[in-house]
Structures are given as structure tokens and as C-alpha cells.
Design a protein around this motif. Structure first.
Motif, short mmCIF file in Angstrom:
data_model
loop_
_atom_site.label_atom_id
_atom_site.label_comp_id
_atom_site.label_asym_id
_atom_site.label_seq_id
_atom_site.Cartn_x
_atom_site.Cartn_y
_atom_site.Cartn_z
N VAL A 154 26.07 71.52 26.29
CA VAL A 154 24.95 70.72 25.97
C VAL A 154 24.91 69.15 26.57
O VAL A 154 25.71 68.53 26.42
N ASP A 155 24.19 68.84 27.50
CA ASP A 155 24.16 67.13 28.09
C ASP A 155 22.59 66.98 28.21
O ASP A 155 21.56 67.68 27.33
N ASP A 156 22.51 65.91 28.82
CA ASP A 156 21.04 65.24 29.11
C ASP A 156 20.22 66.14 29.78
O ASP A 156 18.92 66.24 29.35
N LEU A 157 20.49 67.05 30.65
CA LEU A 157 19.66 67.94 31.24
C LEU A 157 19.08 69.01 30.23
O LEU A 157 17.73 69.44 30.45
N THR A 158 19.90 69.50 29.24
CA THR A 158 19.39 70.27 28.36
C THR A 158 18.32 69.62 27.33
O THR A 158 17.10 70.33 27.18
N VAL A 159 18.58 68.32 27.03
CA VAL A 159 17.48 67.68 26.18
C VAL A 159 16.18 67.42 26.91
O VAL A 159 15.21 67.62 26.48
N CYS A 160 16.24 67.02 28.59
CA CYS A 160 15.23 67.04 29.09
C CYS A 160 14.41 68.07 29.20
O CYS A 160 13.03 68.13 29.34
N ALA A 161 15.13 69.25 29.40
CA ALA A 161 14.43 70.55 29.50
C ALA A 161 13.56 71.20 28.46
O ALA A 161 12.59 71.37 28.71
N PHE A 165 21.72 67.94 17.86
CA PHE A 165 22.75 67.83 19.14
C PHE A 165 24.02 67.33 18.44
O PHE A 165 24.72 66.89 19.58
N ILE A 166 24.59 67.40 17.33
CA ILE A 166 25.50 66.83 16.82
C ILE A 166 27.15 67.31 17.58
O ILE A 166 27.07 68.94 17.39
N HIS A 167 27.85 66.68 17.91
CA HIS A 167 29.23 67.32 18.22
C HIS A 167 30.32 66.34 17.90
O HIS A 167 29.96 64.91 17.43
N ALA A 198 34.79 68.70 26.87
CA ALA A 198 33.86 69.67 27.68
C ALA A 198 32.93 69.13 28.81
O ALA A 198 32.57 69.81 29.51
N GLY A 199 32.85 67.71 28.99
CA GLY A 199 32.13 67.15 30.02
C GLY A 199 30.70 66.98 29.84
O GLY A 199 30.11 66.36 30.79
N GLY A 200 30.42 67.62 28.64
CA GLY A 200 28.80 67.28 28.21
C GLY A 200 28.93 65.88 27.58
O GLY A 200 29.45 65.33 26.99
N LEU A 201 27.41 65.23 27.96
CA LEU A 201 27.39 64.19 27.17
C LEU A 201 25.81 63.80 27.15
O LEU A 201 25.11 64.08 28.03
N ILE A 202 25.47 63.47 25.83
CA ILE A 202 23.95 63.20 25.79
C ILE A 202 23.94 61.61 25.74
O ILE A 202 24.56 60.94 24.94
N THR A 203 23.06 60.88 26.53
CA THR A 203 22.81 59.51 26.70
C THR A 203 21.34 59.07 26.28
O THR A 203 20.62 59.98 26.14
N ASP A 204 21.26 57.88 26.69
CA ASP A 204 19.84 57.57 26.71
C ASP A 204 19.05 58.09 27.50
O ASP A 204 17.57 58.26 27.03
N THR A 205 19.43 58.75 28.65
CA THR A 205 18.44 59.27 29.56
C THR A 205 17.86 60.67 29.10
O THR A 205 16.53 60.76 28.92
N GLY A 206 18.56 61.43 28.22
CA GLY A 206 17.94 62.52 27.55
C GLY A 206 17.08 62.15 26.48
O GLY A 206 16.06 62.75 26.35
N VAL A 207 17.51 61.24 25.36
CA VAL A 207 16.59 60.87 24.57
C VAL A 207 15.35 60.15 24.81
O VAL A 207 14.18 60.65 24.34
N VAL A 208 15.34 59.46 25.88
CA VAL A 208 14.14 58.77 26.41
C VAL A 208 13.03 59.90 27.19
O VAL A 208 11.95 59.83 26.68
N SER A 209 13.81 60.86 27.69
CA SER A 209 13.03 61.93 28.19
C SER A 209 12.20 62.65 27.14
O SER A 209 11.00 63.05 27.37
N LEU A 210 13.22 62.95 26.26
CA LEU A 210 12.38 63.73 25.18
C LEU A 210 11.26 63.06 24.32
O LEU A 210 10.34 63.50 24.05
N ALA A 211 11.92 61.92 24.12
CA ALA A 211 10.71 60.87 23.41
C ALA A 211 9.37 60.97 24.18
O ALA A 211 8.27 60.81 23.63
N ARG A 212 9.46 60.55 25.61
CA ARG A 212 8.09 60.77 26.09
C ARG A 212 7.60 62.00 25.96
O ARG A 212 6.22 62.03 26.51
N LYS A 213 7.92 63.01 25.80
CA LYS A 213 7.26 64.43 25.62
C LYS A 213 7.02 65.00 24.50
O LYS A 213 6.33 65.80 24.20
N LEU A 214 7.18 64.06 23.41
CA LEU A 214 7.07 64.60 22.00
C LEU A 214 5.36 64.85 21.88
O LEU A 214 4.62 63.78 22.30
N PRO A 215 4.96 65.81 21.27
CA PRO A 215 3.70 66.35 21.18
C PRO A 215 3.12 65.17 20.03
O PRO A 215 3.73 65.05 19.13
#
Length: 200
Positions: A26-33, A49-51, A59-76
Motif C-alpha cells: 500500500v502506498d500513495d497510489l492506493t490512497v489516491c485510488a 493504513f497503519i504499518h 517493502a518500498g511502500g510509503l504513504i505521504t502527504d500526497t496520498g492524504v491530500v488527494s483523499l481529503a480533496r475527494k471526501l464526500p
């Protein structure tokens, strides 16, 4: 795997619960999707998304501001309950909290946010977030364990901004080394009389 397509396929979808604990890819791409696929009909959103830091980085996965910001902007904006757990993703900074604050649904009745171990978070992001707590909240959980960047000004600000109708409050703020008795006292003094259950 077309995650946005799966989510959008049900035009009457009301609840989305996804637990990615222990999923190393799981990484930013997953959160954005996930954000891209959320229908406006969703009323309950629960994402974890706790790890552990070690297995996550290996594992090379990483969730950063990019993923969270993208998700926040799409919240219903019709959400009634929002639960987000980004604990131990230590690349997350105040920018993520700024984005959540800016997109906070005003109709929320339950808000459960966990950023335990996100060591780059500071009082600036924390204060921005709590200033946008909806007045409709009856249940609130905030988890910022080990976030040393949050100091007394952040906890005092929380004490002055608790929504008046809160009934259940859980505050997991241990091991925040910048907090003193003064900040804790000001926060506790601000808990509204409506609260029936308080857990610290």
C-alpha cells in the motif's frame, strides 16, 4: 485491479470499510485510488493504513502527504462518520492535516483520526485540524501518540474548540514530550459538560 471502478460501480454505496493493516504494497497510489472512486452517496468511511515502520520501509511502500491530500480533496461532503488511521507513516506532515481541515465534511457526527507516530506533525497542523471540527460531532477520537511537535498551544487550542454537543471523547496523546501539565489542564478544562464518556 480497478479500485476506483469497483467503488463507483455501486451508485447507492453508503459505507466503505477498508483495512490495509499489514499490507506492505500500500502506498500513495492506493490512497489516491480510493479517493478517486468514492461516490458522493457514502455516509460512513473507515480506512486503516497503519504499518510498522520497519516492514513498511522494507517493502518500498510509503504513504505521504500526497496520498492524504488527494483523499481529503475527494471526501464526500455528506459523510456522517469518518475514520482514518495513518499511524506510523512518518513521512506525513502538517500538509496532510491542513488538507483534511480544508475538506472536513460539515455534517460529521463521528470523527476518528489516528496519526500515532507521525513524528513530523506539529501544533500548526493540529490546530488547523481541530479548528475545523464540525459542530455536529457527538463522537471524537484523536490519536497523536508520540507526536512531539504538538506542544501546549495545540492542546490548549483543542480545549477551546471542542464542539458543544460531544458525548464520547477519546484522546490518545501520550508520549508527546512537548506537552506539559499546563497544556493538559487547559485541554481538560475545555471538555464540554455534554460529554458522557472521556478516555485519555
Amino acid at each position: 485491479f480497478d479500485l476506483p471502478g469497483v467503488l463507483k460501480a455501486d451508485e447507492a454505496l453508503r459505507s466503505v470499510v477498508l483495512d490495509f493493516k499489514g499490507v506492505r504494497s500500500v502506498d500513495d497510489l492506493t490512497v489516491c485510488a480510493i479517493g478517486a472512486g468514492l461516490p458522493h452517496t457514502v455516509r460512513i468511511l473507515d480506512l486503516a493504513f497503519i504499518h510498522s515502520p520497519h516492514s513498511f520501509k522494507l517493502a518500498g511502500g510509503l504513504i505521504t502527504d500526497t496520498g492524504v491530500v488527494s483523499l481529503a480533496r475527494k471526501l464526500p461532503q455528506g459523510l456522517r462518520q469518518l475514520s482514518l488511521d495513518f499511524s506510523t507513516n512518518d513521512m506525513i506532515t502538517d500538509d496532510a492535516l491542513f488538507a483534511l481541515a480544508a475538506s472536513m465534511p460539515e455534517s460529521l457526527e463521528g470523527l476518528f483520526l489516528r496519526f500515532n507516530g507521525c513524528i513530523q506533525v506539529t501544533s500548526d497542523g493540529f490546530i488547523a485540524l481541530i479548528k475545523r471540527l464540525p459542530s455536529t460531532l457527538t463522537a471524537l477520537e484523536l490519536g497523536f501518540i508520540g507526536c512531539d511537535g504538538i506542544a501546549d498551544d495545540g492542546f490548549a487550542a483543542l480545549g477551546s474548540t471542542f464542539p458543544a454537543g460531544l458525548q464520547d471523547v477519546v484522546l490518545n496523546l501520550s508520549n508527546c514530550s512537548s506537552m506539559t501539565d499546563t497544556g493538559l489542564r487547559e485541554m481538560i478544562q475545555g471538555v464540554p459538560d455534554s460529554v458522557k464518556q472521556l478516555s485519555l
